[in-house]
Motif scaffolding. Structure first.
Motif, PDB file in Angstrom:
ATOM      1  N   VAL A  48       0.869  -1.071   0.135  1.00 36.76           N
ATOM      2  CA  VAL A  48      -0.241  -0.129  -0.068  1.00 36.76           C
ATOM      3  C   VAL A  48       1.391   1.373   0.266  1.00 36.76           C
ATOM      4  O   VAL A  48       0.338   2.089  -0.175  1.00 36.76           O
ATOM      5  CB  VAL A  48      -1.106   0.275   1.532  1.00 36.76           C
ATOM      6  CG1 VAL A  48      -1.955  -0.684   1.004  1.00 36.76           C
ATOM      7  CG2 VAL A  48      -0.096  -0.173   2.944  1.00 36.76           C
ATOM      8  N   GLY A  49       2.331   0.254   0.016  1.00 39.51           N
ATOM      9  CA  GLY A  49       3.238   2.564   0.162  1.00 39.51           C
ATOM     10  C   GLY A  49       2.934   2.843   0.816  1.00 39.51           C
ATOM     11  O   GLY A  49       3.292   4.010   0.909  1.00 39.51           O
ATOM     12  N   VAL A  50       2.716   2.818   2.847  1.00 41.01           N
ATOM     13  CA  VAL A  50       3.150   3.088   3.436  1.00 41.01           C
ATOM     14  C   VAL A  50       4.435   3.025   4.064  1.00 41.01           C
ATOM     15  O   VAL A  50       5.557   2.317   3.794  1.00 41.01           O
ATOM     16  CB  VAL A  50       2.395   2.522   4.310  1.00 41.01           C
ATOM     17  CG1 VAL A  50       2.549   3.370   5.653  1.00 41.01           C
ATOM     18  CG2 VAL A  50       0.822   2.654   4.076  1.00 41.01           C
ATOM     19  N   PRO A 220      -9.097  -3.533   2.527  1.00 41.21           N
ATOM     20  CA  PRO A 220      -9.338  -4.163   1.296  1.00 41.21           C
ATOM     21  C   PRO A 220      -8.641  -4.901   1.175  1.00 41.21           C
ATOM     22  O   PRO A 220      -7.400  -4.598   0.328  1.00 41.21           O
ATOM     23  CB  PRO A 220      -9.954  -2.943   0.175  1.00 41.21           C
ATOM     24  CG  PRO A 220     -10.233  -1.944   1.584  1.00 41.21           C
ATOM     25  CD  PRO A 220      -9.445  -1.959   2.685  1.00 41.21           C
ATOM     26  N   ASP A 221      -8.363  -5.977  -0.070  1.00 43.26           N
ATOM     27  CA  ASP A 221      -7.884  -6.548  -0.612  1.00 43.26           C
ATOM     28  C   ASP A 221      -8.247  -8.079  -2.099  1.00 43.26           C
ATOM     29  O   ASP A 221      -9.238  -8.135  -1.950  1.00 43.26           O
ATOM     30  CB  ASP A 221      -7.690  -8.231   0.614  1.00 43.26           C
ATOM     31  CG  ASP A 221      -6.321  -8.966  -0.598  1.00 43.26           C
ATOM     32  OD1 ASP A 221      -6.037  -8.613  -1.427  1.00 43.26           O
ATOM     33  OD2 ASP A 221      -5.798  -9.917   0.367  1.00 43.26           O
ATOM     34  N   GLU A 222      -7.001  -7.173  -2.701  1.00 42.12           N
ATOM     35  CA  GLU A 222      -7.595  -6.997  -4.130  1.00 42.12           C
ATOM     36  C   GLU A 222      -7.021  -7.765  -4.909  1.00 42.12           C
ATOM     37  O   GLU A 222      -7.371  -8.018  -6.301  1.00 42.12           O
ATOM     38  CB  GLU A 222      -7.786  -5.140  -5.180  1.00 42.12           C
ATOM     39  CG  GLU A 222      -8.611  -4.197  -4.393  1.00 42.12           C
ATOM     40  CD  GLU A 222     -10.209  -4.585  -4.080  1.00 42.12           C
ATOM     41  OE1 GLU A 222     -10.762  -5.511  -4.904  1.00 42.12           O
ATOM     42  OE2 GLU A 222     -10.942  -3.946  -3.016  1.00 42.12           O
ATOM     43  N   ARG A 223      -5.800  -8.252  -4.367  1.00 36.40           N
ATOM     44  CA  ARG A 223      -5.546  -9.772  -4.843  1.00 36.40           C
ATOM     45  C   ARG A 223      -6.038 -10.869  -5.402  1.00 36.40           C
ATOM     46  O   ARG A 223      -6.903 -11.610  -4.738  1.00 36.40           O
ATOM     47  CB  ARG A 223      -4.033  -9.956  -4.156  1.00 36.40           C
ATOM     48  CG  ARG A 223      -2.707  -8.806  -3.796  1.00 36.40           C
ATOM     49  CD  ARG A 223      -2.142  -9.565  -2.701  1.00 36.40           C
ATOM     50  NE  ARG A 223      -3.082 -10.285  -1.022  1.00 36.40           N
ATOM     51  CZ  ARG A 223      -3.042 -10.965  -0.116  1.00 36.40           C
ATOM     52  NH1 ARG A 223      -1.194 -11.033  -0.008  1.00 36.40           N
ATOM     53  NH2 ARG A 223      -3.607 -11.590   0.574  1.00 36.40           N
ATOM     54  N   PRO A 224      -5.369 -11.414  -6.860  1.00 30.58           N
ATOM     55  CA  PRO A 224      -5.922 -12.155  -7.638  1.00 30.58           C
ATOM     56  C   PRO A 224      -6.246 -13.751  -7.087  1.00 30.58           C
ATOM     57  O   PRO A 224      -4.824 -13.922  -6.269  1.00 30.58           O
ATOM     58  CB  PRO A 224      -6.081 -12.317  -8.666  1.00 30.58           C
ATOM     59  CG  PRO A 224      -4.712 -11.501  -8.638  1.00 30.58           C
ATOM     60  CD  PRO A 224      -4.874 -10.887  -7.785  1.00 30.58           C
ATOM     61  N   VAL A 290      -1.752 -23.814   1.071  1.00 35.02           N
ATOM     62  CA  VAL A 290      -1.659 -22.846   0.761  1.00 35.02           C
ATOM     63  C   VAL A 290      -0.747 -21.673   1.559  1.00 35.02           C
ATOM     64  O   VAL A 290      -1.287 -22.460   2.733  1.00 35.02           O
ATOM     65  CB  VAL A 290      -3.352 -21.771  -0.277  1.00 35.02           C
ATOM     66  CG1 VAL A 290      -3.886 -22.188  -1.363  1.00 35.02           C
ATOM     67  CG2 VAL A 290      -3.960 -21.669   1.048  1.00 35.02           C
ATOM     68  N   GLY A 291      -0.336 -21.124   1.082  1.00 38.34           N
ATOM     69  CA  GLY A 291       0.725 -19.852   2.351  1.00 38.34           C
ATOM     70  C   GLY A 291       0.035 -18.310   2.188  1.00 38.34           C
ATOM     71  O   GLY A 291      -1.352 -18.702   2.351  1.00 38.34           O
ATOM     72  N   GLU A 292       0.219 -17.134   1.989  1.00 38.15           N
ATOM     73  CA  GLU A 292      -0.147 -16.385   1.830  1.00 38.15           C
ATOM     74  C   GLU A 292      -1.168 -16.380   1.022  1.00 38.15           C
ATOM     75  O   GLU A 292      -0.994 -16.466  -0.556  1.00 38.15           O
ATOM     76  CB  GLU A 292       1.106 -14.902   1.719  1.00 38.15           C
ATOM     77  CG  GLU A 292       0.140 -13.777   1.509  1.00 38.15           C
ATOM     78  CD  GLU A 292      -0.072 -13.158   2.832  1.00 38.15           C
ATOM     79  OE1 GLU A 292      -0.932 -12.162   3.029  1.00 38.15           O
ATOM     80  OE2 GLU A 292       0.462 -13.813   3.702  1.00 38.15           O
ATOM     81  N   VAL A 293      -2.136 -15.791   1.133  1.00 41.67           N
ATOM     82  CA  VAL A 293      -3.356 -16.023   0.061  1.00 41.67           C
ATOM     83  C   VAL A 293      -4.414 -15.065   0.889  1.00 41.67           C
ATOM     84  O   VAL A 293      -4.320 -14.153   1.889  1.00 41.67           O
ATOM     85  CB  VAL A 293      -4.013 -17.407  -0.063  1.00 41.67           C
ATOM     86  CG1 VAL A 293      -5.421 -17.331   1.445  1.00 41.67           C
ATOM     87  CG2 VAL A 293      -5.130 -17.294  -0.195  1.00 41.67           C
ATOM     88  N   ASN A 294      -5.245 -14.644  -0.576  1.00 40.53           N
ATOM     89  CA  ASN A 294      -6.239 -13.359  -0.155  1.00 40.53           C
ATOM     90  C   ASN A 294      -7.666 -14.096   0.487  1.00 40.53           C
ATOM     91  O   ASN A 294      -7.884 -14.751  -0.245  1.00 40.53           O
ATOM     92  CB  ASN A 294      -6.646 -12.753  -1.888  1.00 40.53           C
ATOM     93  CG  ASN A 294      -7.360 -11.835  -1.569  1.00 40.53           C
ATOM     94  OD1 ASN A 294      -9.287 -11.232   0.095  1.00 40.53           O
ATOM     95  ND2 ASN A 294      -7.977 -10.564  -2.800  1.00 40.53           N
TER      96      ASN A 294
END
Length: 407
Positions: A48-50, A220-224, A290-294
């Motif tokens: 998110v560029g923080v 909000p998570d928009e990752r596919p 699965v590992g890191e996931v939306n």
């Protein structure tokens, strides 16, 4: 407006703060975040560029203190993060802290003379006549003859002083700050913010505290979803997701027990590896890891979610309308297990180490049609504006403080 957000904890502490940071930037604020130097948190903030300032040791290397001496050492280590936090906050207008960042962050805000807010994600940590306090160490119990909740909170405050007062005040003296008599009050302040969904984590008003209940801070998570995960989801009926998030000390066979319990219901299994690095127990094609996931995208496609009961996972599953089985491991997780059961959106497992039989029984509840329907109903009432509410409240409060200080 310049805002420093400070946290030290698991993903459940970091991700909500990132959600708040995004909303603050939308309102024109400059935001900086102090967070543990774990790679997963760095990726989250970079997404998110923080701006991030690493503080302390990686959270993945920290173990929960099990003795009074260990708790005192932990307090000293947390207080020693002060130097990093006070440097990060120099020139800023307000400091908001969550998780275990309290010792360093409140002292830093006090030293710099800027407003300070402490936010928590679970009501059970806040003093109230309507609930008893949590135990602060494994196996800790209160005198059985003491039944009044406020009397129990007084004992809880004494324990806070005994565990943390020496280390906290030694550090404060070293940086020229006065001693603290009430460590619990120092941590939570007399006006804490509560970032929980009003339906999932309600707060009953009490004269004991002036609590600001903002709603949950959701990023909000928009990752596919990955192609191979989508292929697994599309290849059969909705699976049951099993994952224990940032918990490392889960029972050794929890993956095998969970997989067998799901299979006992004729369901496919989706295993979230998490910090415990859970894995499949065989090569059958009904199980996918699965590992890191939306999770926001994933939980709408599963039959149920078996998890540890972190505030974030509980809220995400509830938003998705997914029935839940909560197997609480520590901290606030028994509270969330109880809320899931009370709302009728899943089952609370009794204890942290399930057997195949006990988890199979809990899943029978969660997979019932009645619970599925109730979960969908509750999902419609979960609020998503908590971070936006908190961002506006924070900036308005700083504006009022600045206006009051003008001649």
């Amino acid at each position: 407006m310049r805002v420093l957000l400070s946290t030290y904890g698991s993903r459940g502490d970091v991700e909500p703060l990132v959600a708040l940071a995004v909303r603050l930037r939308e309102l024109g604020a400059q935001v900086r975040v102090c967070a543990p130097p774990d790679e997963v948190f760095a990726r989250l903030l970079d997404r998110v560029g923080v701006e991030v300032v690493p503080v302390g040791r990686p959270m993945g290397t920290m173990a929960a203190p099990g003795t009074e001496s260990a708790a005192s050492r932990r307090a000293a280590e947390l207080a020693a993060q002060y130097g990093t936090v006070v440097a990060a906050a120099e020139g800023f207008d307000v400091l908001l802290a969550t998780g275990l960042a309290h010792f360093a962050s409140r002292s830093a805000a006090e030293k710099l003379g800027i407003p300070y807010v402490y936010a928590t994600f679970c009501p059970f940590l806040l003093r109230s006549p309507h609930q008893a306090p949590p135990a602060l160490l494994p196996g800790q119990s209160f005198p059985p003859e003491v039944t009044d909740n406020l009397a129990l909170w007084d004992l809880n405050a004494q324990t806070f002083n005994a565990l943390h007062g020496g280390a906290l005040n030694a550090h404060r003296a070293s940086v020229g700050l006065p001693p603290v008599d009430d460590v619990h009050g120092f941590i939570f302040t007399d006006r804490p913010w509560l970032a929980s969904d009003p339906a999932l984590g309600p707060w009953r008003e009490t004269p004991e505290l002036d609590v600001v209940h903002t709603g949950a801070w959701i990023l909000p998570d928009e990752r596919p979803l990955a192609d191979d995960l989508l292929a697994f989801l599309d290849a059969g009926t909705p699976p049951v997701f099993v994952g224990y998030g940032s918990m490392r000390g889960v029972s050794g066979d929890i993956a095998g027990v969970s997989i067998e319990a799901v299979r006992a219901h004729g369901r496919r299994v989706l295993v979230g590896s998490g910090w415990a690095e859970l894995a499949a127990i065989d090569d059958q094609d009904d199980c996918f890891v699965v590992g890191e996931v939306n999770q926001q995208a994933l939980f709408g496609r599963v039959a149920a979610v078996v998890h540890h009961g972190g505030a974030g996972t509980t809220t995400t599953a509830a938003r998705a309308g997914a029935p839940q089985v909560v197997v609480p491991q520590a901290a606030d997780q028994p509270y969330w297990a109880g809320r899931v059961a009370a709302l009728g959106i899943g089952a609370a497992h009794d204890g942290s180490a399930p057997t195949t039989e006990s988890l199979t029984a809990a899943l029978a509840t969660a997979l019932s049609g009645e619970v599925r329907a109730r979960a969908r109903t509750v999902a419609d009432g979960i609020r998503t504006d908590g971070a936006a509410v908190a961002a506006k409240l924070l900036l308005d409060a700083v504006d009022r403080t600045a206006a009051a200080s003008r001649p």
